[in-house]
Write a protein that holds these residues in place. Structure first.
Motif, PDB file in Angstrom:
ATOM      1  N   PHE A   1      54.851  39.766  -9.025  1.00  0.00           N
ATOM      2  CA  PHE A   1      54.085  40.457  -7.994  1.00  0.00           C
ATOM      3  C   PHE A   1      54.536  40.046  -6.599  1.00  0.00           C
ATOM      4  O   PHE A   1      54.488  40.850  -5.666  1.00  0.00           O
ATOM      5  N   ALA A   2      54.986  38.814  -6.459  1.00  0.00           N
ATOM      6  CA  ALA A   2      55.557  38.390  -5.176  1.00  0.00           C
ATOM      7  C   ALA A   2      56.765  39.250  -4.836  1.00  0.00           C
ATOM      8  O   ALA A   2      56.958  39.655  -3.678  1.00  0.00           O
ATOM      9  N   ASN A   3      57.556  39.557  -5.832  1.00  0.00           N
ATOM     10  CA  ASN A   3      58.729  40.402  -5.619  1.00  0.00           C
ATOM     11  C   ASN A   3      58.325  41.853  -5.329  1.00  0.00           C
ATOM     12  O   ASN A   3      58.905  42.502  -4.451  1.00  0.00           O
ATOM     13  N   ASP A   4      57.312  42.358  -6.029  1.00  0.00           N
ATOM     14  CA  ASP A   4      56.881  43.744  -5.850  1.00  0.00           C
ATOM     15  C   ASP A   4      56.301  43.993  -4.462  1.00  0.00           C
ATOM     16  O   ASP A   4      56.567  45.024  -3.838  1.00  0.00           O
ATOM     17  N   THR A   5      55.484  43.064  -3.988  1.00  0.00           N
ATOM     18  CA  THR A   5      54.759  43.268  -2.735  1.00  0.00           C
ATOM     19  C   THR A   5      55.543  42.832  -1.506  1.00  0.00           C
ATOM     20  O   THR A   5      55.213  43.237  -0.391  1.00  0.00           O
ATOM     21  N   LYS A   6      56.543  41.988  -1.709  1.00  0.00           N
ATOM     22  CA  LYS A   6      57.288  41.394  -0.582  1.00  0.00           C
ATOM     23  C   LYS A   6      56.316  40.701   0.380  1.00  0.00           C
ATOM     24  O   LYS A   6      56.513  40.680   1.604  1.00  0.00           O
TER      25      LYS A   6
ATOM     26  N   GLY B   1      51.647  41.774 -15.788  1.00  0.00           N
ATOM     27  CA  GLY B   1      52.471  41.149 -14.758  1.00  0.00           C
ATOM     28  C   GLY B   1      52.309  39.642 -14.699  1.00  0.00           C
ATOM     29  O   GLY B   1      51.693  39.013 -15.558  1.00  0.00           O
ATOM     30  N   ASN B   2      52.865  39.066 -13.663  1.00  0.00           N
ATOM     31  CA  ASN B   2      52.694  37.641 -13.386  1.00  0.00           C
ATOM     32  C   ASN B   2      52.868  37.414 -11.891  1.00  0.00           C
ATOM     33  O   ASN B   2      53.269  38.320 -11.146  1.00  0.00           O
TER      34      ASN B   2
ATOM     35  N   ASN C   1      49.150  29.032 -14.199  1.00  0.00           N
ATOM     36  CA  ASN C   1      50.191  28.826 -13.193  1.00  0.00           C
ATOM     37  C   ASN C   1      50.046  29.829 -12.066  1.00  0.00           C
ATOM     38  O   ASN C   1      49.375  30.863 -12.190  1.00  0.00           O
ATOM     39  N   ALA C   2      50.678  29.516 -10.952  1.00  0.00           N
ATOM     40  CA  ALA C   2      50.677  30.377  -9.773  1.00  0.00           C
ATOM     41  C   ALA C   2      51.900  30.052  -8.938  1.00  0.00           C
ATOM     42  O   ALA C   2      52.435  28.937  -8.992  1.00  0.00           O
ATOM     43  N   VAL C   3      52.335  31.034  -8.182  1.00  0.00           N
ATOM     44  CA  VAL C   3      53.385  30.832  -7.185  1.00  0.00           C
ATOM     45  C   VAL C   3      52.708  30.795  -5.817  1.00  0.00           C
ATOM     46  O   VAL C   3      51.861  31.643  -5.512  1.00  0.00           O
ATOM     47  N   VAL C   4      53.062  29.811  -5.016  1.00  0.00           N
ATOM     48  CA  VAL C   4      52.475  29.661  -3.684  1.00  0.00           C
ATOM     49  C   VAL C   4      53.594  29.625  -2.649  1.00  0.00           C
ATOM     50  O   VAL C   4      54.528  28.836  -2.774  1.00  0.00           O
ATOM     51  N   TYR C   5      53.493  30.485  -1.656  1.00  0.00           N
ATOM     52  CA  TYR C   5      54.481  30.513  -0.575  1.00  0.00           C
ATOM     53  C   TYR C   5      53.842  29.949   0.683  1.00  0.00           C
ATOM     54  O   TYR C   5      52.813  30.440   1.153  1.00  0.00           O
TER      55      TYR C   5
ATOM     56  N   ALA D   1      50.585  32.584   1.040  1.00  0.00           N
ATOM     57  CA  ALA D   1      50.447  33.635   0.032  1.00  0.00           C
ATOM     58  C   ALA D   1      50.358  32.987  -1.348  1.00  0.00           C
ATOM     59  O   ALA D   1      51.229  32.197  -1.716  1.00  0.00           O
ATOM     60  N   ILE D   2      49.309  33.319  -2.092  1.00  0.00           N
ATOM     61  CA  ILE D   2      49.117  32.783  -3.439  1.00  0.00           C
ATOM     62  C   ILE D   2      49.230  33.928  -4.441  1.00  0.00           C
ATOM     63  O   ILE D   2      48.535  34.940  -4.314  1.00  0.00           O
ATOM     64  N   TYR D   3      50.095  33.748  -5.435  1.00  0.00           N
ATOM     65  CA  TYR D   3      50.309  34.751  -6.469  1.00  0.00           C
ATOM     66  C   TYR D   3      49.937  34.139  -7.817  1.00  0.00           C
ATOM     67  O   TYR D   3      50.782  33.567  -8.521  1.00  0.00           O
ATOM     68  N   PRO D   4      48.675  34.221  -8.217  1.00  0.00           N
ATOM     69  CA  PRO D   4      48.260  33.622  -9.485  1.00  0.00           C
ATOM     70  C   PRO D   4      48.700  34.478 -10.681  1.00  0.00           C
ATOM     71  O   PRO D   4      48.935  35.681 -10.547  1.00  0.00           O
ATOM     72  N   SER D   5      48.786  33.851 -11.826  1.00  0.00           N
ATOM     73  CA  SER D   5      49.133  34.565 -13.064  1.00  0.00           C
ATOM     74  C   SER D   5      47.958  34.557 -14.031  1.00  0.00           C
ATOM     75  O   SER D   5      47.293  33.535 -14.215  1.00  0.00           O
ATOM     76  N   ALA D   6      47.721  35.703 -14.654  1.00  0.00           N
ATOM     77  CA  ALA D   6      46.683  35.806 -15.681  1.00  0.00           C
ATOM     78  C   ALA D   6      47.197  35.230 -16.998  1.00  0.00           C
ATOM     79  O   ALA D   6      48.411  35.085 -17.207  1.00  0.00           O
ATOM     80  N   ILE D   7      46.294  34.912 -17.901  1.00  0.00           N
ATOM     81  CA  ILE D   7      46.675  34.449 -19.232  1.00  0.00           C
ATOM     82  C   ILE D   7      47.227  35.637 -20.016  1.00  0.00           C
ATOM     83  O   ILE D   7      46.572  36.676 -20.135  1.00  0.00           O
ATOM     84  N   SER D   8      48.445  35.508 -20.492  1.00  0.00           N
ATOM     85  CA  SER D   8      49.117  36.569 -21.245  1.00  0.00           C
ATOM     86  C   SER D   8      49.156  37.892 -20.479  1.00  0.00           C
ATOM     87  O   SER D   8      49.146  38.974 -21.065  1.00  0.00           O
TER      88      SER D   8
END
Length: 350
Positions: free
Chosen positions: A66-71, A61-62, A38-42, A83-90
């Motif tokens: 990280f989207a929240n941390d970096t603003k 993290g996820n 999964n990933a969050v995309v803005y 902006a793409i915020y991908p998530s690693a497995i576990s």
């Protein structure tokens, strides 16, 4: 890139935001190579062929966190990049090999298919393990990433003996009290200086950085490299293992990363040279063993590379002329370090 895997990811994609056209933040869930990713995309409103910046989180993290941390969304909204915020497995990226890279490439293809991104302006930054990923993608995939910016992360353990396909501008940030010592970060930086064919005589020191903030504990070192690329590092004095957002004694890392990225594209010297549109254009001509420069202003140093970025001469300039006799015929790149800028121009040696 494995196009079949990218296509499979695209087909399996499900957008979890309702009324996508009216939304700016999307959560992407899909199956890739037999695993749930999964990933969050803005996506800011009003984008037209937008650039893309990957923000890669650290261990545990996820993407959403990280989207929240970096603003990063604030900067993306203003500058109109995706902006793409991908998530690693576990919560953990693969540090010993490149197993996660196909996933990140497939993710880019999926976003491109929907939003028609600018492939000349794709970038990657990341923190800690995400810094490893940023370093690794810059080395392994310079055909995709125009520039990278690792924060508190090293070059992965794979070999960097093979030359780069093209020089990759890189901004490295670390604290002097980071979990890794300064010497280990300098080893990485020296590797990039070699890979990018940098002129070590071009070293520029800004301490404090930025100069307007006399309370800053950040020092910036910049090297000008082949094809207009740069190797830059920010050392945060007494800084720890962090993505700094303190502009009182440090910097807003997100802003610094984007300010660096937006100066570069994937295309090479022509794109880089367009950054310096003011003043006289730089020209170079070759005749009878001499390269003649015109348009250069207050030259501090000059070096010449071949088209693959290997430095073939660090030369002195007298009256705008460079002694260059006895070299094989062909195209070369002349890199000038002037008082207020650096530039690159092609010259045909016959």
């Amino acid at each position: 890139m494995n196009r079949k895997l990218a296509l499979a990811a695209s087909i399996a994609l499900s957008f979890l935001a309702s009324q996508i056209e009216a939304q700016t933040t999307l959560t992407l869930n899909f199956n890739f190579s037999g695993k749930s990713r999964n990933a969050v995309v803005y996506v800011p409103a009003g984008t037209n062929k937008p650039p893309v910046v990957y923000f890669v989180h650290g261990y545990g993290g996820n993407g959403a966190g990280f989207a929240n941390d970096t603003k990063g969304n604030r900067v993306a909204d203003r500058e109109k990049f995706i902006a793409i915020y991908p998530s690693a497995i576990s919560g953990s990226w693969s540090m010993q090999d490149t197993a996660d890279y196909p996933f990140l490439q497939a993710l880019l293809d999926t976003v491109d298919k929907r939003y028609k991104i600018d492939r000349e302006r794709v970038y990657c930054t990341g923190f800690s393990q995400g810094g490893f990923i940023s370093n690794g993608l810059g080395y392994k995939h310079p055909e995709i990433f125009a520039a990278v910016a690792p924060v508190s992360g090293h070059i992965p353990s794979f070999s960097t003996s093979a030359p780069l396909k093209r020089p990759v501008p890189i901004l490295t940030t670390f604290g002097t009290n980071d979990v890794s010592n300064v010497a280990s970060f300098m080893t990485d930086i020296n590797t990039w200086i070699k890979l990018n064919g940098c002129n070590t005589a071009s070293k520029k020191t800004e301490n404090p950085y930025p100069a307007r903030n006399r309370n800053s504990q950040v020092a910036r070192i910049t090297y000008t490299c082949s094809l207009g690329s740069e190797v830059v590092y920010d050392s945060v004095i007494t800084g720890g293992h962090e993505w700094a957002m303190d502009t009182v004694r440090k910097v807003n890392t997100t802003e610094e990363v984007w300010a660096f990225f937006k100066r570069f594209t994937r295309s090479g010297p022509a794109s880089v040279q367009s950054r310096f549109e003011s003043g006289k254009p730089l020209h170079a001509t070759y005749r009878a063993g001499t390269i003649q420069l015109s348009g250069a202003e207050d030259i501090r140093s000059v070096f010449v590379t071949n088209l693959v970025g290997t430095v073939v001469a660090t030369v002195s300039v007298e009256h705008g002329a460079i002694a260059f006799a006895g070299r094989p015929a062909g195209l070369y790149l002349v890199h000038t370090m002037e008082t207020n800028r650096s530039r690159t121009v092609k010259v045909n040696v016959r």
